[in-house]
Design an enzyme around this catalytic site. Sequence first.
Site, PDB file in Angstrom:
ATOM      1  N   ASN A  11       0.871  -1.187   0.000  1.00 31.77           N
ATOM      2  CA  ASN A  11       0.000   0.000   0.000  1.00 31.77           C
ATOM      3  C   ASN A  11       0.905   1.233   0.000  1.00 31.77           C
ATOM      4  O   ASN A  11       1.531   1.533   1.011  1.00 31.77           O
ATOM      5  CB  ASN A  11      -0.881  -0.040   1.259  1.00 31.77           C
ATOM      6  CG  ASN A  11      -1.642   1.251   1.472  1.00 31.77           C
ATOM      7  OD1 ASN A  11      -1.768   2.078   0.568  1.00 31.77           O
ATOM      8  ND2 ASN A  11      -2.153   1.432   2.685  1.00 31.77           N
ATOM      9  N   TRP A  12       0.928   1.906  -1.131  1.00 31.67           N
ATOM     10  CA  TRP A  12       1.832   3.068  -1.239  1.00 31.67           C
ATOM     11  C   TRP A  12       1.269   4.328  -0.592  1.00 31.67           C
ATOM     12  O   TRP A  12       1.934   5.333  -0.498  1.00 31.67           O
ATOM     13  CB  TRP A  12       2.161   3.318  -2.719  1.00 31.67           C
ATOM     14  CG  TRP A  12       3.335   2.508  -3.182  1.00 31.67           C
ATOM     15  CD1 TRP A  12       3.741   1.301  -2.694  1.00 31.67           C
ATOM     16  CD2 TRP A  12       4.271   2.849  -4.214  1.00 31.67           C
ATOM     17  NE1 TRP A  12       4.872   0.874  -3.350  1.00 31.67           N
ATOM     18  CE2 TRP A  12       5.205   1.806  -4.291  1.00 31.67           C
ATOM     19  CE3 TRP A  12       4.394   3.924  -5.095  1.00 31.67           C
ATOM     20  CZ2 TRP A  12       6.269   1.815  -5.195  1.00 31.67           C
ATOM     21  CZ3 TRP A  12       5.443   3.937  -6.002  1.00 31.67           C
ATOM     22  CH2 TRP A  12       6.376   2.887  -6.044  1.00 31.67           C
ATOM     23  N   LYS A  13       0.007   4.291  -0.198  1.00 30.92           N
ATOM     24  CA  LYS A  13      -0.631   5.465   0.418  1.00 30.92           C
ATOM     25  C   LYS A  13      -0.424   6.698  -0.480  1.00 30.92           C
ATOM     26  O   LYS A  13      -0.359   6.545  -1.692  1.00 30.92           O
ATOM     27  CB  LYS A  13      -0.069   5.694   1.826  1.00 30.92           C
ATOM     28  CG  LYS A  13      -0.018   4.412   2.660  1.00 30.92           C
ATOM     29  CD  LYS A  13       0.275   4.679   4.096  1.00 30.92           C
ATOM     30  CE  LYS A  13       0.453   3.361   4.815  1.00 30.92           C
ATOM     31  NZ  LYS A  13       0.402   3.467   6.244  1.00 30.92           N
ATOM     32  N   HIS A  98      -9.313   1.198   5.135  1.00 33.51           N
ATOM     33  CA  HIS A  98      -8.007   1.348   5.794  1.00 33.51           C
ATOM     34  C   HIS A  98      -8.174   2.294   6.986  1.00 33.51           C
ATOM     35  O   HIS A  98      -8.960   3.243   6.933  1.00 33.51           O
ATOM     36  CB  HIS A  98      -6.974   1.901   4.799  1.00 33.51           C
ATOM     37  CG  HIS A  98      -5.581   1.835   5.332  1.00 33.51           C
ATOM     38  ND1 HIS A  98      -5.092   2.749   6.244  1.00 33.51           N
ATOM     39  CD2 HIS A  98      -4.579   0.955   5.116  1.00 33.51           C
ATOM     40  CE1 HIS A  98      -3.849   2.434   6.555  1.00 33.51           C
ATOM     41  NE2 HIS A  98      -3.507   1.338   5.888  1.00 33.51           N
ATOM     42  N   GLU A 100      -6.511   4.639   8.009  1.00 32.17           N
ATOM     43  CA  GLU A 100      -6.265   6.060   7.718  1.00 32.17           C
ATOM     44  C   GLU A 100      -7.486   6.693   7.064  1.00 32.17           C
ATOM     45  O   GLU A 100      -7.757   7.877   7.267  1.00 32.17           O
ATOM     46  CB  GLU A 100      -4.992   6.195   6.856  1.00 32.17           C
ATOM     47  CG  GLU A 100      -3.748   5.915   7.707  1.00 32.17           C
ATOM     48  CD  GLU A 100      -2.557   5.363   6.959  1.00 32.17           C
ATOM     49  OE1 GLU A 100      -2.550   5.407   5.711  1.00 32.17           O
ATOM     50  OE2 GLU A 100      -1.621   4.880   7.621  1.00 32.17           O
ATOM     51  N   GLU A 168      -5.021  -5.130  10.631  1.00 31.96           N
ATOM     52  CA  GLU A 168      -3.947  -4.156  10.839  1.00 31.96           C
ATOM     53  C   GLU A 168      -4.178  -3.404  12.152  1.00 31.96           C
ATOM     54  O   GLU A 168      -4.979  -2.454  12.183  1.00 31.96           O
ATOM     55  CB  GLU A 168      -3.929  -3.134   9.701  1.00 31.96           C
ATOM     56  CG  GLU A 168      -3.742  -3.725   8.330  1.00 31.96           C
ATOM     57  CD  GLU A 168      -3.185  -2.684   7.367  1.00 31.96           C
ATOM     58  OE1 GLU A 168      -2.070  -2.875   6.899  1.00 31.96           O
ATOM     59  OE2 GLU A 168      -3.867  -1.677   7.114  1.00 31.96           O
ATOM     60  N   GLY A 174       3.091   1.837  10.675  1.00 32.81           N
ATOM     61  CA  GLY A 174       4.110   2.879  10.548  1.00 32.81           C
ATOM     62  C   GLY A 174       4.879   3.179  11.818  1.00 32.81           C
ATOM     63  O   GLY A 174       5.633   4.147  11.876  1.00 32.81           O
ATOM     64  N   SER A 213       3.874  -2.567  10.163  1.00 25.93           N
ATOM     65  CA  SER A 213       5.327  -2.628  10.356  1.00 25.93           C
ATOM     66  C   SER A 213       5.954  -3.957   9.925  1.00 25.93           C
ATOM     67  O   SER A 213       6.896  -4.448  10.552  1.00 25.93           O
ATOM     68  CB  SER A 213       5.695  -2.310  11.821  1.00 25.93           C
ATOM     69  OG  SER A 213       5.314  -0.983  12.136  1.00 25.93           O
ATOM     70  N   GLY A 234       2.947  -1.287   4.171  1.00 18.94           N
ATOM     71  CA  GLY A 234       2.971   0.134   3.836  1.00 18.94           C
ATOM     72  C   GLY A 234       4.377   0.581   3.475  1.00 18.94           C
ATOM     73  O   GLY A 234       4.864   0.367   2.362  1.00 18.94           O
ATOM     74  N   GLY A 235       5.063   1.191   4.446  1.00 17.71           N
ATOM     75  CA  GLY A 235       6.371   1.807   4.208  1.00 17.71           C
ATOM     76  C   GLY A 235       7.366   0.922   3.474  1.00 17.71           C
ATOM     77  O   GLY A 235       8.072   1.384   2.560  1.00 17.71           O
TER      78      GLY A 235
HETATM   79  C1  PEP Z   1      -0.517   0.048   6.133  1.00 14.05           C
HETATM   80  O1  PEP Z   1      -0.731   1.241   6.250  1.00 14.05           O
HETATM   81  O2  PEP Z   1      -1.334  -0.652   5.516  1.00 14.05           O
HETATM   82  C2  PEP Z   1       0.681  -0.513   6.741  1.00 14.05           C
HETATM   83  C3  PEP Z   1       0.669  -1.768   7.057  1.00 14.05           C
HETATM   84  O3  PEP Z   1       1.725   0.349   6.967  1.00 14.05           O
HETATM   85  P1  PEP Z   1       3.195  -0.034   7.513  1.00 14.05           P
HETATM   86  O4  PEP Z   1       3.629  -1.314   6.855  1.00 14.05           O
HETATM   87  O5  PEP Z   1       4.057   1.126   7.112  1.00 14.05           O
HETATM   88  O6  PEP Z   1       3.073  -0.199   8.986  1.00 14.05           O
END
Ligand code: PEP
Length: 252
Positions: A11-13, A98, A100, A168, A174, A213, A234-235
Amino acid sequence: MADIRPLVAGNWKMNGLRSAVAELDKMAATLKENPSKGADVMICPPFTLLMGVAKTFADSGMQLGAQDCHVNVSGAHTGDISPEMIADTGATAVIVGHSERREDHAEKDKLVAQKALAAWRAGLTAIICIGETEGQKRLDLTLKVVERQIKNSLPEGATAENTVIAYEPVWAIGSGLVPTVQDIKDVHGAIRKQLAGILGGEGEKMRILYGGSVKPSNAKELMSVDNVDGALVGGASLKAEDFLGIIDAYRS
Ligand code: PEP
């Protein structure tokens, strides 16, 4: 236990200019040369990159997804994107609910369910996100919250084909923090039980991703937990080296 093909989805957000396509090209080239036999691989870049990368993805076997959708097909909804528009780019999935979006846009379970239905209408797989906040975890409400989110965000008609669940924990996104293996096992086990209770065999086969994470250094351990059928990343999905390092958890 059902034989489930895992999915690793990035997920590049709100990240990724055209210059970032180079990272996608690197991922695609590596996967074309050395396909990920043990798992499906997907990236959900921002809407602006979907059209441009669709062909590269198709050639490499990588799947393409989006990060959100409107519930309608078209109309007077300035700034929104419909599932049909997403499907028109060549994408095959969309993330809905999500944390966010739930937080930034006050999206509730009912809307998440409507978005999942809309995704199916367009032939997209809905990746439905659920997870507790830090405060809810502190109050020992994790299982209650997740159960309520599934009950209210998962529409009737869900199948293992049209839906993926992503657990999640909000506090793990993050932050570099990750639940214990036992906690992940307990939550994913409870989700599986609930899905099987609602959907029978389809619930037994539905993919339940862990997100929060995930990195190359912890992927192997996290992905080997019972009822963890892949990851939402994500990241660490922004850089080819990191994302490919996570996919490696399924190579051996
Ligand atoms: C996400 O936002 O879906 C996510 C899992 O982020 P991260 O891997 O950066 O924690």
